[in-house]
Write a protein that holds these residues in place. Sequence first.
Motif, PDB file in Angstrom:
ATOM      1  N   UNK A 103     -13.640 -10.168  -2.880  1.00 37.16           N
ATOM      2  CA  UNK A 103     -12.874  -9.802  -4.079  1.00 37.16           C
ATOM      3  C   UNK A 103     -12.009 -10.971  -4.542  1.00 37.16           C
ATOM      4  N   UNK A 104     -11.483 -11.745  -3.585  1.00 32.68           N
ATOM      5  CA  UNK A 104     -10.682 -12.925  -3.913  1.00 32.68           C
ATOM      6  C   UNK A 104     -11.534 -13.978  -4.616  1.00 32.68           C
ATOM      7  N   UNK A 105     -12.791 -14.145  -4.173  1.00 36.07           N
ATOM      8  CA  UNK A 105     -13.657 -15.189  -4.694  1.00 36.07           C
ATOM      9  C   UNK A 105     -14.343 -14.822  -6.003  1.00 36.07           C
TER      10      UNK A 105
ATOM     11  N   UNK B 118      -5.519 -10.108   7.390  1.00 35.99           N
ATOM     12  CA  UNK B 118      -5.980 -10.124   6.004  1.00 35.99           C
ATOM     13  C   UNK B 118      -5.611  -8.828   5.295  1.00 35.99           C
ATOM     14  N   UNK B 119      -5.540  -7.727   6.034  1.00 34.99           N
ATOM     15  CA  UNK B 119      -5.151  -6.455   5.428  1.00 34.99           C
ATOM     16  C   UNK B 119      -3.726  -6.547   4.873  1.00 34.99           C
ATOM     17  N   UNK B 120      -2.820  -7.150   5.654  1.00 29.62           N
ATOM     18  CA  UNK B 120      -1.432  -7.292   5.194  1.00 29.62           C
ATOM     19  C   UNK B 120      -1.340  -8.159   3.951  1.00 29.62           C
TER      20      UNK B 120
ATOM     21  N   UNK C 149     -14.094 -12.160   9.631  1.00 30.48           N
ATOM     22  CA  UNK C 149     -15.396 -11.619   9.231  1.00 30.48           C
ATOM     23  C   UNK C 149     -15.348 -10.114   8.987  1.00 30.48           C
ATOM     24  N   UNK C 150     -14.482  -9.396   9.708  1.00 33.09           N
ATOM     25  CA  UNK C 150     -14.459  -7.939   9.554  1.00 33.09           C
ATOM     26  C   UNK C 150     -13.850  -7.515   8.207  1.00 33.09           C
ATOM     27  N   UNK C 151     -13.099  -8.417   7.595  1.00 29.55           N
ATOM     28  CA  UNK C 151     -12.490  -8.107   6.296  1.00 29.55           C
ATOM     29  C   UNK C 151     -13.091  -8.971   5.192  1.00 29.55           C
ATOM     30  N   UNK C 152     -14.387  -9.262   5.321  1.00 32.89           N
ATOM     31  CA  UNK C 152     -15.011 -10.176   4.368  1.00 32.89           C
ATOM     32  C   UNK C 152     -14.997  -9.621   2.938  1.00 32.89           C
TER      33      UNK C 152
ATOM     34  N   UNK D  73      -4.135 -12.095  -1.633  1.00 31.92           N
ATOM     35  CA  UNK D  73      -5.427 -12.784  -1.702  1.00 31.92           C
ATOM     36  C   UNK D  73      -6.189 -12.402  -2.968  1.00 31.92           C
ATOM     37  N   UNK D  74      -5.872 -11.231  -3.522  1.00 29.53           N
ATOM     38  CA  UNK D  74      -6.534 -10.771  -4.747  1.00 29.53           C
ATOM     39  C   UNK D  74      -5.628 -10.898  -5.967  1.00 29.53           C
TER      40      UNK D  74
END
Length: 430
Positions: free
Chosen positions: A379-381, A342-344, A371-374, A349-350
């Motif tokens: 921010x996406x939602x 998700x970091x990449x 879950x660790x990058x929730x 995603x944003x």
Amino acid sequence: MLFWKKETQLDRIKKKLEQAMRKDTSLKVFGASSHKYKVNEKLTEKELADWQAKNRVTLPKPYTQFLTKVGNGGAGPYYGMYSIEKAASYTDKNALAAKCVLHPGMTKEDWNVLIEPLINDEDISDPEYDAVRNRVLGGMMCIGTQGCEYDMYLVLEGEHRGKVVYTSDFYPDHPFFFVYEDNFLDWYERWLDEIILDYDIAWFGSRMPGDENALIQVYQNAPDEEIKSKALDGMFKIKKISQPTIDFLKNVADRGQKDRTTAIQLICKTSVDAGRDYLLEMLHSDSEEDLLQALQILNGYGKAVDLAEFIEAILENLHRVQDPETLRHVGYVLESSGAITLQNFAPFLRHADSNIRNAAIYATRSCDDKSKDWEIIEQMLMGGDKEVVKNSILYWGIIPHEKLLPYYRAAWPEYKDNPNFGSTSKSVLD
């Protein structure tokens, strides 16, 4: 004194049918399980003459030779050849005897004018529709099917009498395709040859005929770029090209001509290692089109090779991606390597463009622990785009973190009855 009978094309075809059956004993060639390389009983000359009189047509001689000397349908390209009785049933008798209005060089504009009533007139009556359809298909007989909406027709009347035509539905800008061979027997024998040579014949007849050397000769002597492109495209039917051909293709690629990408793709089809330097150059190119094409090649041919160097280059250039299609292919290539995080994909995603966001959601579906990058997902939602939430539920199948539940529950009523959503999400959100 002994007199040796000269072998005819029909003799060759009969022998090659047996060779093809021995080559493909497990019936892996597309459509072979349907016809099993068996032909139907031949027509007599009288039966053929009676049929032609009844339908007021004179069939092309190579086709009649097949019907009376080989078989009345059965084994053939794709799902095989229809019997003459079945073939005639697909075209109105009057249309069967008409002159074919189609031709190999038909422009998109001429085609669009011809089919315009079939695609743009919602109020067209059934008789009017049939009249236009009969005009498009007139002078041709359906000799077999490729499956779905694709069929094979034989031209009976007009300038191109005897040629085989591949048809599909009546799509704008897509005139029907005339195969390269001039007659039925040449086309049929080519089908047998390509099975015996173990070519890839999934789309038999749509590519230029010939082996590597013949296609190289066509390319080198071609009067225009279109024929050059078709010559290279013809090589895709060859499962593994030789080293001399790879050297020729490298020469094409090094000259930076229009067919550079096709040449690189052909090299990589046989050996990704042989095309490694070209792929890395494309991945680092300033052109996103080059990046997409390199990703498509890697997705198609790179599954059995070490992708570490390519993955490094992809991640290094990931920030340049601006198109959802490119981003999807990034996901395809990275998925098997476990390099998707998700970091990449956080910037995507944003992203302000929902198409980019949705492509990123799909690309990150295989991330093990979201879950660790929730916070990234939150921010996406925050934009409130319900389509983004829907795709999150659809592709991820889990709620990444309990703090995100309010976002998902707010959108869930709109999608809860959709059968595509798994029970995991339903049990939490209902």
